[in-house]
Each structure stands twice: as structure tokens, then as C-alpha cells.
Design a protein around this motif. Sequence first.
Motif, PDB file in Angstrom:
ATOM      1  N   HIS A 168       0.816  -1.225   0.000  1.00 35.15           N
ATOM      2  CA  HIS A 168       0.000   0.000   0.000  1.00 35.15           C
ATOM      3  C   HIS A 168       0.847   1.271   0.000  1.00 35.15           C
ATOM      4  O   HIS A 168       0.319   2.362   0.164  1.00 35.15           O
ATOM      5  CB  HIS A 168      -0.916   0.023   1.226  1.00 35.15           C
ATOM      6  CG  HIS A 168      -1.954  -1.064   1.232  1.00 35.15           C
ATOM      7  ND1 HIS A 168      -2.811  -1.280   0.188  1.00 35.15           N
ATOM      8  CD2 HIS A 168      -2.264  -2.004   2.170  1.00 35.15           C
ATOM      9  CE1 HIS A 168      -3.614  -2.300   0.482  1.00 35.15           C
ATOM     10  NE2 HIS A 168      -3.285  -2.768   1.656  1.00 35.15           N
ATOM     11  N   ARG A 221     -12.041 -13.589   6.438  1.00 32.48           N
ATOM     12  CA  ARG A 221     -12.414 -12.343   5.731  1.00 32.48           C
ATOM     13  C   ARG A 221     -13.908 -12.092   5.903  1.00 32.48           C
ATOM     14  O   ARG A 221     -14.343 -10.952   6.090  1.00 32.48           O
ATOM     15  CB  ARG A 221     -12.086 -12.436   4.232  1.00 32.48           C
ATOM     16  CG  ARG A 221     -10.611 -12.489   3.869  1.00 32.48           C
ATOM     17  CD  ARG A 221      -9.847 -11.220   4.097  1.00 32.48           C
ATOM     18  NE  ARG A 221     -10.353 -10.066   3.413  1.00 32.48           N
ATOM     19  CZ  ARG A 221      -9.698  -8.897   3.350  1.00 32.48           C
ATOM     20  NH1 ARG A 221      -8.493  -8.761   3.919  1.00 32.48           N
ATOM     21  NH2 ARG A 221     -10.214  -7.866   2.736  1.00 32.48           N
ATOM     22  N   HIS A 234      -7.131  -7.103  10.940  1.00 31.48           N
ATOM     23  CA  HIS A 234      -6.549  -7.427   9.633  1.00 31.48           C
ATOM     24  C   HIS A 234      -6.693  -8.926   9.415  1.00 31.48           C
ATOM     25  O   HIS A 234      -6.578  -9.706  10.360  1.00 31.48           O
ATOM     26  CB  HIS A 234      -5.057  -7.075   9.611  1.00 31.48           C
ATOM     27  CG  HIS A 234      -4.340  -7.666   8.418  1.00 31.48           C
ATOM     28  ND1 HIS A 234      -4.283  -7.020   7.206  1.00 31.48           N
ATOM     29  CD2 HIS A 234      -3.717  -8.865   8.256  1.00 31.48           C
ATOM     30  CE1 HIS A 234      -3.640  -7.813   6.345  1.00 31.48           C
ATOM     31  NE2 HIS A 234      -3.280  -8.922   6.950  1.00 31.48           N
ATOM     32  N   ASP A 293      -5.539 -11.941   2.589  1.00 29.42           N
ATOM     33  CA  ASP A 293      -6.574 -11.960   1.543  1.00 29.42           C
ATOM     34  C   ASP A 293      -6.402 -13.064   0.504  1.00 29.42           C
ATOM     35  O   ASP A 293      -7.252 -13.218  -0.370  1.00 29.42           O
ATOM     36  CB  ASP A 293      -6.677 -10.582   0.858  1.00 29.42           C
ATOM     37  CG  ASP A 293      -5.392 -10.164   0.168  1.00 29.42           C
ATOM     38  OD1 ASP A 293      -4.445 -10.981   0.080  1.00 29.42           O
ATOM     39  OD2 ASP A 293      -5.337  -9.015  -0.281  1.00 29.42           O
TER      40      ASP A 293
HETATM   41 MG    MG Z   1      -5.779  -6.182   2.743  1.00 36.24          MG
END
Ligand code: MG
Length: 139
Positions: free
Chosen positions: A52, A85, A115, A118
Motif C-alpha cells: 500500500h 475475511r 486485519h 486476503d
Molecule cells: Mg488487505
Amino acid sequence: MELTLSIVKPDALRNGHLGPILGMIEEAGLKLVALRMLHLTRPQAEGFYAVHRERPFFSSLVDFMTSGPCVVSVLQADDAIGRYRKLMGATDPAQADEGTIRKRFASDIEKNAVHGSDAPETARTEVAYFFRELDLVER
Ligand code: MG
Ligand code: ADP
């Protein structure tokens, strides 16, 4: 059996939500196989969120993730990545489904309590970022 990395973020610890979040994880059938508390340094947070780096929220995200201790853990289950998730809910709590961790405990899109990895490749990298193989228990 699949592994995924969970972080209970500094906002959730500060607000006393660690216990309820770990409870939701256990009730969902995700087994904790490693767990530690740590206060991330800036280089550690920047390294963890390196993908990111170019995003406009990156430096604010690093400020937040270094603002207090967090709890990192490894969860094990069939389809652990997808199931966690789903339990977490959408990144933005305003979009998160009822009954998800972020719906219950996140303040906003940045301070969003948890968190979770993914995908299998990121799960492997993220677990290895915080734990050695010997740190994972058999359950
Ligand atoms: Mg992520
Ligand atoms: P997720 O944690 O749901 O996988 P991302 O990987 O897209 O979400 O983002 C990583 C983290 O960066 C988010 O959990 C959140 O803390 C923060 N974040 C994401 N998008 C924004 C945004 N638009 N503004 C501020 N912080 C953000």
C-alpha cells in the motif's frame, strides 16, 4: 487445513475489544495456533503494508498501526482465509454486514479493528513476517 494471519489492531486493544474479538474467532471455528502481542515499529508497519506504499492513506495507516500494541495471531481451519475475511466484514465498517467484527468494533475505514490475509500467497508471507514455523502449535 489453511492458515491465515490475523491482527487485532491498536484501536481494538485500546477500546477493550481483544477478548470479544478472540471469542468471535473461536466461535467461528477458526483455531488459534500462534499468538503474540507487540507494538509495531514504523519500519515493521511499513514493511507489513508495503503493497500500500503508494496509496494516499499509507502514512496515516502507519501512524495508526504504530499508535499502540496489537495482537497478531495465526488461525487454522478449512478455508481459513475466506472464512476469516467473511467474519471480519468489509474494510469500511459502513459497508460491513451485521454480525461481523468490523460492524461491531470498527470506528472507520482506517481504524477498522482487524486485519486478515486476503489470499494463500499473502497469508504465507504475512504468517512468516511475524512467526517462525516452530511458533505454530498442533491442535
Ligand atoms: Mg488487505
Ligand atoms: P483490508 O484490511 O480489508 O484487506 P486493504 O488491504 O484495502 O483492506 O487496506 C489495508 C488497511 O488500510 C485497511 O484495513 C485500513 O486500515 C486501511 N485503509 C484501507 N483503505 C483506506 C482508506 N480509503 N482510507 C484510510 N485507510 C484505509
